[in-house]
Design an enzyme around this catalytic site. Structure first.
Site, PDB file in Angstrom:
ATOM      1  N   ASN A 169      -7.974   5.161  -2.269  1.00 51.83           N
ATOM      2  CA  ASN A 169      -7.416   3.912  -1.775  1.00 51.83           C
ATOM      3  C   ASN A 169      -6.834   3.102  -2.935  1.00 51.83           C
ATOM      4  OD1 ASN A 169      -6.744   2.049   0.155  1.00 51.83           O
ATOM      5  ND2 ASN A 169      -8.821   1.388   0.598  1.00 51.83           N
ATOM      6  N   CYS A 187       0.825  -1.212   0.000  1.00 45.69           N
ATOM      7  CA  CYS A 187       0.000   0.000   0.000  1.00 45.69           C
ATOM      8  C   CYS A 187       0.855   1.256   0.000  1.00 45.69           C
ATOM      9  CB  CYS A 187      -0.944  -0.007   1.187  1.00 45.69           C
ATOM     10  SG  CYS A 187      -0.145  -0.339   2.775  1.00 45.69           S
ATOM     11  N   HIS A 191      -1.738   1.106   6.980  1.00 40.01           N
ATOM     12  CA  HIS A 191      -2.122   1.301   5.586  1.00 40.01           C
ATOM     13  C   HIS A 191      -1.700   2.685   5.085  1.00 40.01           C
ATOM     14  CE1 HIS A 191      -4.152   0.299   1.978  1.00 40.01           C
ATOM     15  NE2 HIS A 191      -5.233   1.018   2.162  1.00 40.01           N
TER      16      HIS A 191
END
Length: 401
Positions: free
Chosen positions: A357, A55, A336
């Site tokens: 995201n 991520c 994240h």
């Protein structure tokens, strides 16, 4: 707040896999929130990290892609796996120098992309997909296990010293899984090296500055955040929480995105429904439920209650002390990396931040969600911004030129 104790890489993969299998568009769940945009900074398309704990690479590449849009350079799709592949090598070097007493995993930090570009340049996604192992989705569990096994063998050998070729062996594994590194490539009819392509993009990696906000180090100084994924020991400026939020707001107001490292294991992180909140245990909107037992409920039960909300939830008032306590008690961990691209208000005028995201486009807002101001205040590990996005008075105070 209670939370699930899993590694950051596992969280990235677990939520990503869940995002891929969520409900079809026509069955997307209703949302108790109605958002009106205040600032909406341009961003490139949503990407999918799939079953990989990368991520951090997707977030920082998305950040640089938005920087290129802001600079009028056009719409680029940078290779996240180019960055991840080289980071695996650099992590291995640190792991060896630390005699195996260092993090060696899929995870990383906001500054890692900038560091890898400094060392190795960058290439477009079409030049290096990193999918040499025969799938169309990123799957890193096997390669992580293989790399860890190899490095454990390297540092535990009985020779008394490392051979000069151990890094060549590791590169062989990386080539097998991700593909060989091209010395040159052609893009839009022009030949480049990874370094010349990076130079043509016109991004100065030294323009990007990291900020955090914790009280175990003095404010207005820099320190290496003590989280496992900060394997490179990158430094962040430590500022009070209100200053941290002022940087985010100033960035968005002036057309800059914000590279955001956060904890997303809170029950109020409702990705499928498109929002993230830190509910108050005295919320008037859920007083007819088991809300009075909130603190005694499991995180799963709390999440289920929040998911059933039909109106905006009351939220806690976050303090500097709350941030510190959550960090010190492992309730805020480096879960994240994402990209903040805008600011909105809900139907009650409460501030939310629009977040891009890297779990494909399967949730209510096609890969975006809205994080409340209390969520961002409470759960932010650090942010990375262009230095010009920092308020001028704060830049002057810190000596950032």
């Amino acid at each position: 707040m209670k939370k699930f104790f899993v590694t950051a890489a596992a969280l990235c993969m677990a939520f990503s896999l869940g995002a891929q299998t969520s409900t079809p568009a026509e069955e997307k769940p209703a949302n108790p929130y109605q958002f009106t945009m205040i600032y909406d900074v341009p961003a490139t398309s949503i990407k999918d990290q799939a079953s990989s704990g990368t991520c951090w690479s997707f977030a920082s590449c998305a950040f640089l892609e938005s920087e290129l849009l802001r600079m009028g350079k056009g719409d680029y799709d940078l290779s996240e796996m180019w960055i991840a592949r080289h980071a695996y090598l650099e992590k291995a070097k640190k792991y060896a120098r630390m005699h195996g007493k260092a993090e060696y995993s899929q995870g990383g930090a906001t500054h890692d992309v900038m560091n890898m570009i400094r060392l190795y340049g960058i290439v477009p996604e079409e030049v290096y997909t990193g999918l040499q192992y025969g799938t169309d989705k990123h799957l890193h569990s096997e390669v992580e296990a293989v790399l860890k096994g190899y490095m454990k063998g390297v540092i535990s050998n009985a020779n008394g010293k490392l051979t000069p070729v151990w890094a060549d062996g590791l590169n062989g594994i990386l080539d097998a899984y991700f593909g060989e590194v091209p010395e040159t490539f052609v893009y839009n009819g022009k030949e480049y090296t990874p370094q010349s392509f990076a130079e043509e993009l016109g991004l100065n990696m030294d323009d990007y500055v990291s900020f955090t906000s914790f009280t175990h180090h003095p404010f207005y100084t820099q320190f290496a955040m003590e989280v496992p994924d900060n394997w490179a020991w990158g430094l962040s400026w430590n500022v009070p929480m209100d200053e941290l939020m002022r940087i985010i707001d100033n960035a968005l107001e002036n057309g800059y995105t914000v590279d955001w490292a956060s904890d997303v294991s809170e029950p109020g992180f409702q990705y499928s429904k498109g929002f993230a909140v830190i509910p108050s245990a005295t919320s008037e909107t859920m007083k007819d439920s088991e809300w009075a037992k909130w603190e005694s409920l499991s995180p799963r039960s709390q999440s289920s209650m929040i998911a059933k909300a039909t109106e905006p939830l009351d939220e806690v008032t976050v303090t500097q002390e709350m941030r510190q306590e959550a960090f010190d008690n492992y309730q805020t961990t480096d879960d994240h990396g994402m990209l903040i691209t805008g600011m909105a208000k809900d139907q009650n005028g409460k501030i939310f931040y629009k977040v891009k995201n890297s779990w494909d486009v399967s949730n209510l807002y096609d890969g975006y969600f809205y994080a409340s101001k209390p969520f961002v205040e409470y759960k932010t590990l650090n942010i990375l911004v262009h230095k010009n996005a920092v308020p001028k008075d704060l830049r002057k105070k810190l000596g950032i030129k």
